[in-house]
Design a protein around this motif. Structure first.
Motif, PDB file in Angstrom:
ATOM      1  N   ARG A 114      50.273  41.807  43.810  1.00 40.97           N
ATOM      2  CA  ARG A 114      49.534  43.066  43.897  1.00 40.97           C
ATOM      3  C   ARG A 114      48.213  42.861  44.640  1.00 40.97           C
ATOM      4  O   ARG A 114      47.838  43.663  45.494  1.00 40.97           O
ATOM      5  N   ARG A 115      47.521  41.756  44.339  1.00 40.58           N
ATOM      6  CA  ARG A 115      46.258  41.468  45.049  1.00 40.58           C
ATOM      7  C   ARG A 115      46.494  41.237  46.527  1.00 40.58           C
ATOM      8  O   ARG A 115      45.729  41.701  47.369  1.00 40.58           O
ATOM      9  N   LYS A 116      47.577  40.529  46.859  1.00 42.78           N
ATOM     10  CA  LYS A 116      47.893  40.290  48.268  1.00 42.78           C
ATOM     11  C   LYS A 116      48.190  41.604  48.986  1.00 42.78           C
ATOM     12  O   LYS A 116      47.725  41.824  50.109  1.00 42.78           O
ATOM     13  N   ALA A 117      48.944  42.487  48.347  1.00 41.83           N
ATOM     14  CA  ALA A 117      49.264  43.774  48.964  1.00 41.83           C
ATOM     15  C   ALA A 117      47.993  44.595  49.173  1.00 41.83           C
ATOM     16  O   ALA A 117      47.796  45.201  50.238  1.00 41.83           O
ATOM     17  N   LEU A 118      47.113  44.609  48.175  1.00 42.38           N
ATOM     18  CA  LEU A 118      45.867  45.362  48.316  1.00 42.38           C
ATOM     19  C   LEU A 118      44.966  44.766  49.390  1.00 42.38           C
ATOM     20  O   LEU A 118      44.368  45.500  50.188  1.00 42.38           O
ATOM     21  N   ALA A 119      44.880  43.445  49.443  1.00 45.43           N
ATOM     22  CA  ALA A 119      44.047  42.795  50.451  1.00 45.43           C
ATOM     23  C   ALA A 119      44.571  43.086  51.859  1.00 45.43           C
ATOM     24  O   ALA A 119      43.792  43.334  52.787  1.00 45.43           O
ATOM     25  N   THR A 120      45.874  43.105  52.005  1.00 47.43           N
ATOM     26  CA  THR A 120      46.460  43.421  53.304  1.00 47.43           C
ATOM     27  C   THR A 120      46.163  44.854  53.697  1.00 47.43           C
ATOM     28  O   THR A 120      45.842  45.145  54.851  1.00 47.43           O
ATOM     29  N   ARG A 121      46.231  45.754  52.735  1.00 46.02           N
ATOM     30  CA  ARG A 121      45.900  47.162  53.018  1.00 46.02           C
ATOM     31  C   ARG A 121      44.430  47.312  53.408  1.00 46.02           C
ATOM     32  O   ARG A 121      44.088  48.109  54.276  1.00 46.02           O
ATOM     33  N   VAL A 122      43.541  46.550  52.774  1.00 44.60           N
ATOM     34  CA  VAL A 122      42.116  46.590  53.117  1.00 44.60           C
ATOM     35  C   VAL A 122      41.910  46.137  54.559  1.00 44.60           C
ATOM     36  O   VAL A 122      41.170  46.758  55.320  1.00 44.60           O
ATOM     37  N   VAL A 123      42.591  45.064  54.946  1.00 45.65           N
ATOM     38  CA  VAL A 123      42.478  44.584  56.323  1.00 45.65           C
ATOM     39  C   VAL A 123      42.944  45.656  57.300  1.00 45.65           C
ATOM     40  O   VAL A 123      42.283  45.926  58.304  1.00 45.65           O
ATOM     41  N   LEU A 124      44.062  46.291  57.006  1.00 45.24           N
ATOM     42  CA  LEU A 124      44.564  47.347  57.887  1.00 45.24           C
ATOM     43  C   LEU A 124      43.624  48.538  57.929  1.00 45.24           C
ATOM     44  O   LEU A 124      43.385  49.121  58.991  1.00 45.24           O
ATOM     45  N   ALA A 125      43.048  48.908  56.784  1.00 43.67           N
ATOM     46  CA  ALA A 125      42.116  50.043  56.752  1.00 43.67           C
ATOM     47  C   ALA A 125      40.851  49.725  57.541  1.00 43.67           C
ATOM     48  O   ALA A 125      40.344  50.580  58.273  1.00 43.67           O
TER      49      ALA A 125
ATOM     50  N   ASP B 217      57.038  41.822  48.708  1.00 44.86           N
ATOM     51  CA  ASP B 217      56.782  40.701  47.790  1.00 44.86           C
ATOM     52  C   ASP B 217      56.367  41.189  46.414  1.00 44.86           C
ATOM     53  O   ASP B 217      56.772  40.634  45.389  1.00 44.86           O
ATOM     54  N   GLN B 218      55.546  42.241  46.390  1.00 41.01           N
ATOM     55  CA  GLN B 218      55.104  42.795  45.107  1.00 41.01           C
ATOM     56  C   GLN B 218      56.287  43.366  44.334  1.00 41.01           C
ATOM     57  O   GLN B 218      56.436  43.106  43.137  1.00 41.01           O
ATOM     58  N   VAL B 219      57.132  44.118  45.003  1.00 39.22           N
ATOM     59  CA  VAL B 219      58.301  44.693  44.330  1.00 39.22           C
ATOM     60  C   VAL B 219      59.235  43.582  43.850  1.00 39.22           C
ATOM     61  O   VAL B 219      59.776  43.653  42.744  1.00 39.22           O
ATOM     62  N   ASP B 220      59.410  42.544  44.668  1.00 37.00           N
ATOM     63  CA  ASP B 220      60.243  41.410  44.244  1.00 37.00           C
ATOM     64  C   ASP B 220      59.694  40.752  42.982  1.00 37.00           C
ATOM     65  O   ASP B 220      60.446  40.401  42.077  1.00 37.00           O
ATOM     66  N   ALA B 221      58.385  40.576  42.922  1.00 35.65           N
ATOM     67  CA  ALA B 221      57.763  39.972  41.741  1.00 35.65           C
ATOM     68  C   ALA B 221      57.945  40.865  40.515  1.00 35.65           C
ATOM     69  O   ALA B 221      58.215  40.374  39.409  1.00 35.65           O
ATOM     70  N   GLU B 222      57.813  42.172  40.701  1.00 36.03           N
ATOM     71  CA  GLU B 222      57.987  43.093  39.581  1.00 36.03           C
ATOM     72  C   GLU B 222      59.431  43.101  39.096  1.00 36.03           C
ATOM     73  O   GLU B 222      59.696  43.134  37.891  1.00 36.03           O
ATOM     74  N   ILE B 223      60.380  43.046  40.039  1.00 34.35           N
ATOM     75  CA  ILE B 223      61.793  43.006  39.650  1.00 34.35           C
ATOM     76  C   ILE B 223      62.094  41.710  38.897  1.00 34.35           C
ATOM     77  O   ILE B 223      62.797  41.721  37.877  1.00 34.35           O
TER      78      ILE B 223
ATOM     79  N   LEU C  46      53.821  33.413  33.516  1.00 27.80           N
ATOM     80  CA  LEU C  46      54.053  33.114  34.929  1.00 27.80           C
ATOM     81  C   LEU C  46      54.460  34.375  35.700  1.00 27.80           C
ATOM     82  O   LEU C  46      53.987  34.611  36.815  1.00 27.80           O
ATOM     83  N   ASP C  47      55.307  35.202  35.092  1.00 30.64           N
ATOM     84  CA  ASP C  47      55.706  36.453  35.738  1.00 30.64           C
ATOM     85  C   ASP C  47      54.518  37.389  35.914  1.00 30.64           C
ATOM     86  O   ASP C  47      54.374  38.035  36.948  1.00 30.64           O
ATOM     87  N   ALA C  48      53.674  37.451  34.913  1.00 33.67           N
ATOM     88  CA  ALA C  48      52.494  38.316  34.999  1.00 33.67           C
ATOM     89  C   ALA C  48      51.561  37.835  36.108  1.00 33.67           C
ATOM     90  O   ALA C  48      51.037  38.645  36.885  1.00 33.67           O
ATOM     91  N   ARG C  49      51.372  36.530  36.208  1.00 32.88           N
ATOM     92  CA  ARG C  49      50.507  35.983  37.262  1.00 32.88           C
ATOM     93  C   ARG C  49      51.105  36.225  38.643  1.00 32.88           C
ATOM     94  O   ARG C  49      50.404  36.581  39.589  1.00 32.88           O
ATOM     95  N   ARG C  50      52.408  36.054  38.752  1.00 31.05           N
ATOM     96  CA  ARG C  50      53.080  36.278  40.031  1.00 31.05           C
ATOM     97  C   ARG C  50      52.945  37.739  40.455  1.00 31.05           C
ATOM     98  O   ARG C  50      52.682  38.042  41.627  1.00 31.05           O
ATOM     99  N   THR C  51      53.087  38.658  39.509  1.00 30.50           N
ATOM    100  CA  THR C  51      52.952  40.078  39.814  1.00 30.50           C
ATOM    101  C   THR C  51      51.519  40.414  40.203  1.00 30.50           C
ATOM    102  O   THR C  51      51.291  41.138  41.177  1.00 30.50           O
ATOM    103  N   ARG C  52      50.537  39.887  39.466  1.00 27.24           N
ATOM    104  CA  ARG C  52      49.123  40.147  39.814  1.00 27.24           C
ATOM    105  C   ARG C  52      48.781  39.590  41.189  1.00 27.24           C
ATOM    106  O   ARG C  52      48.106  40.233  41.985  1.00 27.24           O
ATOM    107  N   ARG C  53      49.268  38.389  41.479  1.00 27.06           N
ATOM    108  CA  ARG C  53      48.999  37.764  42.790  1.00 27.06           C
ATOM    109  C   ARG C  53      49.605  38.603  43.914  1.00 27.06           C
ATOM    110  O   ARG C  53      48.975  38.832  44.945  1.00 27.06           O
TER     111      ARG C  53
END
Length: 85
Positions: free
Chosen positions: A65-76, A40-46, A56-63
């Motif tokens: 990125r935050r989702k990807a980081l939050a998911t990584r935190v849960v896994l860690a 999803d993050q790569v799709d938003a960046e593309i 809107l693109d900047a917000r979508r990319t930040r969102r």
């Protein structure tokens, strides 16, 4: 142009022992939310690169990125508790 492939490569490329183990498949399944968040993050960046930059693109990319980081935190955290190996 003809490609020359050795017999050894052709035999080992499809060997049964090269299939993922159940443990490896389980590990992939555990990491799937993070993988999908990264996609999803790569799709938003593309999408941001394909058009004129907009807020809107900047917000979508930040969102994304935050989702990807939050998911990584849960896994860690899950790995730290011994749930994932």
């Amino acid at each position: 142009m003809d490609h020359i492939v050795t017999v050894q490569e052709a035999v080992t490329a499809f060997a049964d022992w090269m299939e993922p183990t159940d443990a490896e498949l389980d590990a992939i399944e555990l990491e799937m939310p993070a993988i999908l968040a990264d996609v999803d993050q790569v799709d938003a960046e593309i999408a941001a690169l394909e058009s004129r930059p907009a807020e809107l693109d900047a917000r979508r990319t930040r969102r994304a990125r935050r989702k990807a980081l939050a998911t990584r935190v849960v896994l860690a955290n899950r790995a730290g508790c011994g749930e994932a190996a």
